[in-house]
Design an enzyme around this catalytic site. Sequence first.
Site, mmCIF file in Angstrom:
data_model
loop_
_atom_site.group_PDB
_atom_site.id
_atom_site.type_symbol
_atom_site.label_atom_id
_atom_site.label_comp_id
_atom_site.label_asym_id
_atom_site.label_seq_id
_atom_site.Cartn_x
_atom_site.Cartn_y
_atom_site.Cartn_z
ATOM 1 N N LYS A 22 0.838 -1.203 0.000
ATOM 2 C CA LYS A 22 0.000 0.000 0.000
ATOM 3 C C LYS A 22 0.878 1.260 0.000
ATOM 4 C CE LYS A 22 -1.860 1.602 4.062
ATOM 5 N NZ LYS A 22 -1.501 3.021 4.224
ATOM 6 N N PRO A 122 1.671 16.036 11.762
ATOM 7 C CA PRO A 122 1.801 17.332 11.098
ATOM 8 C C PRO A 122 2.367 17.179 9.690
ATOM 9 C CG PRO A 122 3.586 17.010 12.678
ATOM 10 C CD PRO A 122 2.683 15.818 12.792
ATOM 11 N N ILE A 123 2.289 18.245 8.880
ATOM 12 C CA ILE A 123 2.885 18.200 7.541
ATOM 13 C C ILE A 123 3.873 19.354 7.361
ATOM 14 C CG2 ILE A 123 1.036 16.916 6.396
ATOM 15 C CD1 ILE A 123 0.074 19.613 5.276
ATOM 16 N N ASP A 124 4.362 19.885 8.505
ATOM 17 C CA ASP A 124 5.283 21.027 8.429
ATOM 18 C C ASP A 124 6.538 20.705 7.612
ATOM 19 O OD1 ASP A 124 5.688 19.235 10.636
ATOM 20 O OD2 ASP A 124 7.261 20.563 11.377
ATOM 21 N N LEU A 125 7.049 19.463 7.707
ATOM 22 C CA LEU A 125 8.289 19.125 6.987
ATOM 23 C C LEU A 125 8.045 19.080 5.477
ATOM 24 C CD1 LEU A 125 9.683 16.310 9.316
ATOM 25 C CD2 LEU A 125 10.231 18.744 9.317
ATOM 26 N N ASP A 305 3.923 0.395 12.040
ATOM 27 C CA ASP A 305 2.722 -0.224 11.459
ATOM 28 C C ASP A 305 2.548 -1.692 11.869
ATOM 29 O OD1 ASP A 305 2.135 2.173 10.313
ATOM 30 O OD2 ASP A 305 2.672 1.606 8.263
HETATM 31 C C1 UD1 Z 1 4.171 6.773 6.480
HETATM 32 C C2 UD1 Z 1 3.303 5.570 6.218
HETATM 33 C C3 UD1 Z 1 2.675 5.082 7.524
HETATM 34 C C4 UD1 Z 1 3.764 4.817 8.549
HETATM 35 C C5 UD1 Z 1 4.704 6.014 8.692
HETATM 36 C C6 UD1 Z 1 5.903 5.732 9.571
HETATM 37 C C7 UD1 Z 1 2.497 5.975 3.964
HETATM 38 C C8 UD1 Z 1 1.326 6.250 3.097
HETATM 39 N N1 UD1 Z 1 2.246 5.955 5.286
HETATM 40 O O1 UD1 Z 1 3.344 7.797 7.018
HETATM 41 O O2 UD1 Z 1 1.951 3.891 7.247
HETATM 42 O O3 UD1 Z 1 3.154 4.556 9.799
HETATM 43 O O4 UD1 Z 1 5.210 6.412 7.404
HETATM 44 O O5 UD1 Z 1 6.620 4.652 9.087
HETATM 45 O O6 UD1 Z 1 3.588 5.725 3.503
HETATM 46 N N2 UD1 Z 1 6.390 14.362 11.052
HETATM 47 C C9 UD1 Z 1 6.490 15.695 11.368
HETATM 48 N N3 UD1 Z 1 6.243 16.616 10.394
HETATM 49 C C10 UD1 Z 1 5.932 16.253 9.104
HETATM 50 C C11 UD1 Z 1 5.839 14.894 8.780
HETATM 51 C C12 UD1 Z 1 6.072 13.955 9.786
HETATM 52 O O7 UD1 Z 1 6.773 16.056 12.512
HETATM 53 O O8 UD1 Z 1 5.741 17.132 8.260
HETATM 54 C C13 UD1 Z 1 6.633 13.343 12.096
HETATM 55 C C14 UD1 Z 1 5.374 12.548 12.421
HETATM 56 O O9 UD1 Z 1 4.585 13.181 13.387
HETATM 57 C C15 UD1 Z 1 5.958 11.247 12.931
HETATM 58 C C16 UD1 Z 1 7.235 11.099 12.110
HETATM 59 O O10 UD1 Z 1 7.514 12.372 11.564
HETATM 60 O O11 UD1 Z 1 6.315 11.355 14.279
HETATM 61 C C17 UD1 Z 1 7.157 10.085 11.012
HETATM 62 O O12 UD1 Z 1 6.042 10.358 10.190
HETATM 63 P P1 UD1 Z 1 6.103 10.088 8.623
HETATM 64 O O13 UD1 Z 1 7.300 9.252 8.330
HETATM 65 O O14 UD1 Z 1 5.970 11.391 7.916
HETATM 66 O O15 UD1 Z 1 4.805 9.237 8.368
HETATM 67 P P2 UD1 Z 1 3.860 9.291 7.089
HETATM 68 O O16 UD1 Z 1 4.668 9.600 5.878
HETATM 69 O O17 UD1 Z 1 2.660 10.108 7.378
#
Ligand code: UD1
Length: 418
Positions: A22, A122-125, A305
């Site tokens: 997925k 969050p999506i700040d990154l 996961d």
């Molecule tokens: C992806 C997977 C999800 C998995 C996760 C971690 C997909 C579709 N989903 O989710 O199944 O559980 O990786 O392996 O591939 N973070 C920030 N800011 C951001 C983005 C992330 O602080 O802008 C933090 C998140 O809160 C979290 C960490 O980074 O603590 C990891 O998240 P991330 O790797 O971004 O997960 P997803 O890409 O959403």
Amino acid sequence: MDKFIIEGGKSLYGSVAIQSAKNAVLPLLAASILTDEQVKIHKCPRIRDVMNMVQILNELGCKTTYDGEDLIIDSADAACHEIPSALAKELRSSVFMLGSVISRFSRARIAYPGGCDIGLRPIDLHLKGLKRLGVQIDEEGGYINCSCDRIVGAEVLLDCPSVGATENIILAAVKGKGTTIVKNAAREPEISDLQNFLNAMGAKVYGCGTPTVVVEGVSRLHGAEYTPIPDRIEAGTFLIAAAMCGGEIEVCNADAENIASLLHKLREISCKVWAKDDKIYIRSKDKPLSPNLVETQPYPGFPTDLQAQMTALSCVAEGSTLIVENLFETRFKHVPELIKMGADITVRGRSALVRGVNNLHGADVVASDLRGGAALTLAGLAAEGNTTVTDLSYIDRGYFGFEYKLRDLGAKIKRIHI
Ligand code: UD1
């Protein structure tokens, strides 16, 4: 709202085939709009998250058709740069569309994304990375508006190795001007799969699977056919099911290297696990020993996961296990439901102490996220008596034909439509 009715206590025997991942397929679908030529994704699973992403592509003006198991995407006529809010709310990965939609149309508009409620997410990154590449971003009324004349390569240092942010920056940069370097990039195998797919379309992406990713912008991408990697989380879910229920199963179309952290744990808890070619085998005779400590980490550490499924296993293991969830804040929603089944668990913040019990017993439990739902199903399979799991819409996001595959292994499970 569908539910599973499970009669627990059956050992699992036989063979199960794993779907394409997925988390690999979703970014590939986002990438497909980077070309106006045809893209074919082989063995594209018809799970709910994928079907939502296909609907987003349709809304953007792409033509999508299934030919058997293969999905064909033709985005020659794609003309819309707005991702409808209802779909974005349904699916967090819709945010991965930002990078590729800006690349294609020089602008993008998306409602803040949804997905499973497992913490702040969050999506700040993502946004900081896109800004580094020259994208202007305004946030108003729950929408993110992006615009940019041309993406210009830059160095992006991620504060933490986010999977989605790494993928989004690659997607934005691939047709940009000059070179982009992502440092502290996530190393998940699904990112390497995105690299291989993009390179099959004519891109120049290197270093995925390491903390430094280099993207040399190219002027155009062409169509491609591609088979995504197997779903390591689905494979892991079946292996954990066999470890909990006892029996002997063969997991086909699986990559042992990609779930080495789980295989290592399963061996530690007295399961016999071995791999050959694209198959992983597990034999589990006795009650599993406790895994002692399961701490989620970015790849190649133990995947978040599979945390819920491992928590379910720890409930029936010999001894106590400390589960530490380092990635997401509220990823223990399955715990109160496991407790209804007789589990002995104490949660403090991001840690759960699970004391193994002799047996779980059947109960009516409710899934509130995808992997938590899978964990409750496994608990039901291992429990004495009957368990009902509602609401299956979460499980359907990520597992295609979960109950059929389990039934083929000898489980007593059926779906009821209500
Ligand atoms: C992806 C997977 C999800 C998995 C996760 C971690 C997909 C579709 N989903 O989710 O199944 O559980 O990786 O392996 O591939 N973070 C920030 N800011 C951001 C983005 C992330 O602080 O802008 C933090 C998140 O809160 C979290 C960490 O980074 O603590 C990891 O998240 P991330 O790797 O971004 O997960 P997803 O890409 O959403």
